[in-house]
Design an enzyme around this catalytic site. Structure first.
Site, PDB file in Angstrom:
ATOM      1  N   GLU A  17      -6.722   1.412 -13.537  1.00 21.92           N
ATOM      2  CA  GLU A  17      -6.069   2.711 -12.820  1.00 21.92           C
ATOM      3  C   GLU A  17      -4.737   2.959 -13.478  1.00 21.92           C
ATOM      4  O   GLU A  17      -4.674   4.187 -13.865  1.00 21.92           O
ATOM      5  CB  GLU A  17      -5.706   2.099 -11.594  1.00 21.92           C
ATOM      6  CG  GLU A  17      -6.952   2.160 -10.709  1.00 21.92           C
ATOM      7  CD  GLU A  17      -6.514   1.939  -9.037  1.00 21.92           C
ATOM      8  OE1 GLU A  17      -5.472   1.508  -8.849  1.00 21.92           O
ATOM      9  OE2 GLU A  17      -7.531   2.027  -8.449  1.00 21.92           O
ATOM     10  N   CYS A  25       0.922  -1.216   0.052  1.00 22.92           N
ATOM     11  CA  CYS A  25       0.086  -0.092   0.154  1.00 22.92           C
ATOM     12  C   CYS A  25       0.787   1.005   0.138  1.00 22.92           C
ATOM     13  O   CYS A  25       0.711   2.092  -0.711  1.00 22.92           O
ATOM     14  CB  CYS A  25      -1.004  -0.151   1.372  1.00 22.92           C
ATOM     15  SG  CYS A  25      -1.735   1.444   1.587  1.00 22.92           S
ATOM     16  N   HIS A  34     -26.783  21.769  -2.613  1.00 24.46           N
ATOM     17  CA  HIS A  34     -26.974  22.378  -4.119  1.00 24.46           C
ATOM     18  C   HIS A  34     -25.950  23.358  -4.105  1.00 24.46           C
ATOM     19  O   HIS A  34     -25.791  24.319  -3.373  1.00 24.46           O
ATOM     20  CB  HIS A  34     -28.359  22.873  -4.374  1.00 24.46           C
ATOM     21  CG  HIS A  34     -28.621  23.246  -5.836  1.00 24.46           C
ATOM     22  ND1 HIS A  34     -28.720  22.167  -6.906  1.00 24.46           N
ATOM     23  CD2 HIS A  34     -28.944  24.574  -6.319  1.00 24.46           C
ATOM     24  CE1 HIS A  34     -28.909  22.931  -7.893  1.00 24.46           C
ATOM     25  NE2 HIS A  34     -29.101  24.404  -7.716  1.00 24.46           N
ATOM     26  N   TYR A  52      -8.532  -3.882 -11.105  1.00 27.47           N
ATOM     27  CA  TYR A  52      -8.288  -2.584 -10.608  1.00 27.47           C
ATOM     28  C   TYR A  52      -6.955  -2.111 -11.194  1.00 27.47           C
ATOM     29  O   TYR A  52      -6.741  -0.813 -11.633  1.00 27.47           O
ATOM     30  CB  TYR A  52      -7.964  -2.479  -9.150  1.00 27.47           C
ATOM     31  CG  TYR A  52      -9.125  -2.998  -8.032  1.00 27.47           C
ATOM     32  CD1 TYR A  52      -9.455  -1.802  -7.333  1.00 27.47           C
ATOM     33  CD2 TYR A  52      -9.518  -4.197  -7.936  1.00 27.47           C
ATOM     34  CE1 TYR A  52     -10.524  -1.996  -6.361  1.00 27.47           C
ATOM     35  CE2 TYR A  52     -10.750  -4.290  -7.070  1.00 27.47           C
ATOM     36  CZ  TYR A  52     -11.159  -3.156  -6.293  1.00 27.47           C
ATOM     37  OH  TYR A  52     -12.154  -3.393  -5.367  1.00 27.47           O
ATOM     38  N   GLU A  94     -25.832  15.365  -4.738  1.00 28.01           N
ATOM     39  CA  GLU A  94     -27.285  15.851  -4.336  1.00 28.01           C
ATOM     40  C   GLU A  94     -28.159  14.673  -5.209  1.00 28.01           C
ATOM     41  O   GLU A  94     -29.203  14.535  -4.937  1.00 28.01           O
ATOM     42  CB  GLU A  94     -27.618  17.050  -4.477  1.00 28.01           C
ATOM     43  CG  GLU A  94     -27.905  17.723  -5.973  1.00 28.01           C
ATOM     44  CD  GLU A  94     -28.184  19.168  -6.368  1.00 28.01           C
ATOM     45  OE1 GLU A  94     -29.142  19.659  -5.542  1.00 28.01           O
ATOM     46  OE2 GLU A  94     -27.493  19.823  -6.608  1.00 28.01           O
ATOM     47  N   CYS A 111      -1.230   1.646  -3.259  1.00 30.14           N
ATOM     48  CA  CYS A 111      -2.210   2.655  -3.026  1.00 30.14           C
ATOM     49  C   CYS A 111      -1.884   4.281  -2.871  1.00 30.14           C
ATOM     50  O   CYS A 111      -2.314   5.099  -3.595  1.00 30.14           O
ATOM     51  CB  CYS A 111      -3.042   2.405  -1.630  1.00 30.14           C
ATOM     52  SG  CYS A 111      -3.571   0.740  -1.202  1.00 30.14           S
ATOM     53  N   LYS A 161       0.208   5.420  -6.076  1.00 30.41           N
ATOM     54  CA  LYS A 161      -0.868   5.322  -7.311  1.00 30.41           C
ATOM     55  C   LYS A 161      -1.691   6.661  -6.979  1.00 30.41           C
ATOM     56  O   LYS A 161      -2.050   7.200  -8.123  1.00 30.41           O
ATOM     57  CB  LYS A 161      -1.628   3.899  -7.123  1.00 30.41           C
ATOM     58  CG  LYS A 161      -2.676   3.797  -7.892  1.00 30.41           C
ATOM     59  CD  LYS A 161      -3.908   4.499  -7.898  1.00 30.41           C
ATOM     60  CE  LYS A 161      -4.482   4.013  -6.437  1.00 30.41           C
ATOM     61  NZ  LYS A 161      -5.007   2.893  -6.223  1.00 30.41           N
TER      62      LYS A 161
HETATM   63  P1  NDP Z   1      -7.390  -8.177 -10.209  1.00 28.70           P
HETATM   64  O1  NDP Z   1      -7.773  -9.431  -9.494  1.00 28.70           O
HETATM   65  O2  NDP Z   1      -8.182  -6.943  -9.746  1.00 28.70           O
HETATM   66  O3  NDP Z   1      -7.479  -8.279 -11.635  1.00 28.70           O
HETATM   67  C1  NDP Z   1      -6.861  -9.172 -12.298  1.00 28.70           C
HETATM   68  C2  NDP Z   1      -7.033  -8.991 -13.939  1.00 28.70           C
HETATM   69  O4  NDP Z   1      -6.117 -10.127 -14.526  1.00 28.70           O
HETATM   70  C3  NDP Z   1      -8.332  -9.518 -13.995  1.00 28.70           C
HETATM   71  O5  NDP Z   1      -9.009  -8.654 -15.334  1.00 28.70           O
HETATM   72  C4  NDP Z   1      -8.220 -11.088 -14.780  1.00 28.70           C
HETATM   73  O6  NDP Z   1      -9.163 -11.407 -15.540  1.00 28.70           O
HETATM   74  C5  NDP Z   1      -6.898 -11.009 -15.237  1.00 28.70           C
HETATM   75  N1  NDP Z   1      -6.061 -12.131 -15.270  1.00 28.70           N
HETATM   76  C6  NDP Z   1      -5.863 -12.853 -14.246  1.00 28.70           C
HETATM   77  N2  NDP Z   1      -5.144 -13.941 -14.715  1.00 28.70           N
HETATM   78  C7  NDP Z   1      -5.112 -13.790 -16.024  1.00 28.70           C
HETATM   79  C8  NDP Z   1      -4.107 -14.494 -17.022  1.00 28.70           C
HETATM   80  N3  NDP Z   1      -3.652 -15.549 -16.763  1.00 28.70           N
HETATM   81  N4  NDP Z   1      -4.172 -13.992 -18.310  1.00 28.70           N
HETATM   82  C9  NDP Z   1      -4.648 -12.755 -18.353  1.00 28.70           C
HETATM   83  N5  NDP Z   1      -5.243 -12.250 -17.650  1.00 28.70           N
HETATM   84  C10 NDP Z   1      -5.414 -12.731 -16.332  1.00 28.70           C
HETATM   85  O7  NDP Z   1      -6.014  -7.718  -9.898  1.00 28.70           O
HETATM   86  P2  NDP Z   1      -5.018  -6.429  -9.847  1.00 28.70           P
HETATM   87  O8  NDP Z   1      -3.872  -7.035 -10.165  1.00 28.70           O
HETATM   88  O9  NDP Z   1      -5.760  -5.808 -10.598  1.00 28.70           O
HETATM   89  O10 NDP Z   1      -4.969  -5.920  -8.314  1.00 28.70           O
HETATM   90  C11 NDP Z   1      -4.796  -7.076  -7.408  1.00 28.70           C
HETATM   91  C12 NDP Z   1      -5.732  -6.435  -5.874  1.00 28.70           C
HETATM   92  O11 NDP Z   1      -5.200  -5.386  -5.476  1.00 28.70           O
HETATM   93  C13 NDP Z   1      -7.140  -6.259  -6.453  1.00 28.70           C
HETATM   94  O12 NDP Z   1      -7.786  -7.624  -6.527  1.00 28.70           O
HETATM   95  C14 NDP Z   1      -7.484  -5.242  -5.474  1.00 28.70           C
HETATM   96  O13 NDP Z   1      -7.926  -6.151  -4.504  1.00 28.70           O
HETATM   97  C15 NDP Z   1      -6.150  -4.809  -4.692  1.00 28.70           C
HETATM   98  N6  NDP Z   1      -5.993  -3.221  -5.540  1.00 28.70           N
HETATM   99  C16 NDP Z   1      -7.069  -2.367  -4.987  1.00 28.70           C
HETATM  100  C17 NDP Z   1      -6.960  -1.227  -5.451  1.00 28.70           C
HETATM  101  C18 NDP Z   1      -7.878   0.040  -4.951  1.00 28.70           C
HETATM  102  O14 NDP Z   1      -8.608  -0.200  -3.796  1.00 28.70           O
HETATM  103  N7  NDP Z   1      -8.180   0.918  -5.661  1.00 28.70           N
HETATM  104  C19 NDP Z   1      -6.025  -0.728  -6.579  1.00 28.70           C
HETATM  105  C20 NDP Z   1      -5.047  -1.849  -6.814  1.00 28.70           C
HETATM  106  C21 NDP Z   1      -5.153  -3.002  -6.449  1.00 28.70           C
HETATM  107  P3  NDP Z   1     -10.761 -12.073 -15.350  1.00 28.70           P
HETATM  108  O15 NDP Z   1     -11.293 -10.939 -14.786  1.00 28.70           O
HETATM  109  O16 NDP Z   1     -11.214 -12.328 -16.562  1.00 28.70           O
HETATM  110  O17 NDP Z   1     -10.314 -12.868 -14.000  1.00 28.70           O
END
Ligand code: NDP
Length: 451
Positions: free
Chosen positions: A180, A43, A435, A176, A440, A48, A51
């Site tokens: 982002e 984080c 407002h 995410y 709102e 976080c 970012k």
């Molecule tokens: P996520 O789990 O959010 O997303 C992973 C993405 O990668 C999904 O779209 C998934 O596809 C895809 N994917 C997974 N495996 C493969 C593969 N083998 N080949 C191709 N694509 C694949 O993970 P992130 O890495 O984005 O983030 C990790 C975690 O960190 C998040 O889940 C979140 O909890 C946390 N985070 C939170 C943030 C916030 O609060 N703003 C910001 C950044 C991270 P599919 O959807 O089809 O499974």
């Protein structure tokens, strides 16, 4: 007092580990915390916090454009090293704050790698330490893919220290981090393409919100390439040729892999104790965060709960209450955890998606509004804001809120209190708006969009 050297050894100095160590130590426990890297975990160091700075930077770029409609005419030049280095300095300051918080609480910091040797034993820097309980709070690491050239991709960890910004970026993933970073780099002027294997990114979020974000994000210039997998990457003279399984090829100076994160068990010694994992590879715990070896506890990104800093912190506080304060606070309501995606526009959500609510309730009232916020009228851009309320018809309870627009997280954090407390739509209706704000709209949505 037990015969062990410590009451608790925490492995991992991220959001969950640091909070658990501090709260337990303040309560009088003898606590050590092992962290081989910088305090604050993902984080603070590569997640976080940096970012969010980058996200602010990208919004400045947008803001300068919008300011023209308000009479500002100056030109602005973006200097990447300034953003990168100022961010790094701020992180260093935060690392120091974490250190002093631990010191003040009386936690002994062990700045090395730790390995679990047994149910009550941890080795650190060549020494064996005994402890009544061990807490695994090691967090996650970027998932690695295995195709030709996969190692040429960078992970989000590297995005914070790039020497220069690329001219073109390919982001792989639809969660995410992918969404982002695609927004941020696009906002900073990088030609950005997001490649995702499914029909529509942000799986698990409300379908209508996802469709709205698809339209807004692509209108802002991010090229969205769905239904495709990267199958190979070749690099020549700093340019990556990215081959997709739909037959197309993309070119970019940088390819970011954002395909999820896995628990970081490297060298942790899980093979020397009985700590059961579930089928997704997370540590299985009971409702008191005990693993299959009861003296070994786990929380945060290593267990199968939302991988979010505030969740890890809440779990840490609850764990300490149960094991060190002989209290049993109510279980965390994971369904009412609000979350934001800091893309452009920001998206934030709490409660159920419409798809989940339809499975659970017989009748729903769905209220949807999409409009151009006042600020954008003089700015002369077409950006829109999206708000959606999902109401269980029988009880009148608001069971889901989904927002996309400027500072959506700030709005939804407040709304989450109501959802957590079981607020009804009638109570929304009885609330007078402020407002003129975009927010709102949330208390003035009267017409049911569909049932
Ligand atoms: P996520 O789990 O959010 O997303 C992973 C993405 O990668 C999904 O779209 C998934 O596809 C895809 N994917 C997974 N495996 C493969 C593969 N083998 N080949 C191709 N694509 C694949 O993970 P992130 O890495 O984005 O983030 C990790 C975690 O960190 C998040 O889940 C979140 O909890 C946390 N985070 C939170 C943030 C916030 O609060 N703003 C910001 C950044 C991270 P599919 O959807 O089809 O499974």
């Amino acid at each position: 007092m037990s015969d062990y050297q410590y009451d608790l050894i925490v492995i991992g100095g991220g959001s969950g580990g640091v909070r658990a160590a501090r709260v337990a130590a303040i309560g009088g426990a003898r606590v050590a915390l092992a962290e081989q890297s910088r305090l604050g975990g993902t984080c603070v160091n590569v997640g976080c916090v940096p970012k969010k700075f980058f996200s602010y930077a990208a919004h400045f770029a947008e803001g300068f454009e919008q300011s023209r409609g308000y009479g500002f005419q100056s030109e602005h030049h973006f200097d990447w090293p300034t953003l990168r280095d100022n961010t790094a300095s701020e992180i260093e300051r935060l690392n120091g704050i974490y250190q002093s918080l631990l010191d003040k609480a009386g936690v002994e910091l062990l700045p090395w790698h730790a390995r679990i040797e047994g149910p009550h034993e941890v080795s650190v820097n060549g020494k064996r330490l005994t402890t009544e309980r061990i807490l695994i709070a090691v967090g996650g690491k970027p998932r690695q893919l295995d195709f030709d050239g996969a190692s040429k991709m960078v992970s989000s960890n590297e995005m914070f220290s790039l020497d220069t910004l690329p001219k073109r970026l390919v982001v792989y993933g639809g969660g995410y981090i992918a969404v982002e970073f695609a927004s941020i780099l696009n906002g900073l002027g990088v030609d950005t393409t997001l490649v995702y294997r499914g029909e529509l990114f942000l799986k698990g979020f409300d379908q209508e919100l996802r469709e709205f974000l698809r339209d807004e994000i692509s209108a802002k210039g991010v090229k969205l390439h769905f239904n495709a997998n990267i199958v190979g990457i070749e690099e020549s003279e700093g340019v990556h040729q990215v081959s997709l399984d739909d037959g197309s090829t993309l070119e970019a100076e940088l390819v970011l892999s954002a395909v999820g994160r896995d628990p970081n068990f490297d060298g942790l010694g899980l093979d020397s104790v009985d700590v059961a994992l579930d089928e997704s590879g997370f540590i299985e715990v009971d409702d008191a965060y005990r693993t299959s070896t009861p003296s070994i506890l786990a929380l945060g990104d290593v267990i199968d709960t939302p991988q979010l800093t505030p969740v890890a912190i809440a779990e840490a506080i609850r764990m300490v209450a149960i094991h060190f304060e002989q209290r049993r606070p109510a279980p965390i309501n994971y369904e009412a955890v609000a979350t934001a995606v800091f893309c452009s526009p920001n998206a934030a959500t709490v409660g159920l998606t419409e798809e989940q609510a339809r499975q659970r309730y017989d009748g729903l009232r769905i209220y949807v509004s999409s409009f151009r916020p006042l600020m954008h009228t003089l700015a002369k851009d077409d950006a829109r804001c999206f708000m959606k309320l999902i109401v269980d018809d029988a009880s009148d309870r608001v069971v889901g809120v989904h927002v996309a627009g400027a500072d959506a997280g700030e709005l939804v954090q407040g709304l989450a209190i109501g959802v957590q407390a079981g607020i009804t739509k009638q109570q929304y209706d009885a609330t007078i708006g402020i407002h003129p704000t975009s927010a709102e709209e949330i208390v003035t949505m009267r017409e049911v969009t569909r049932r």
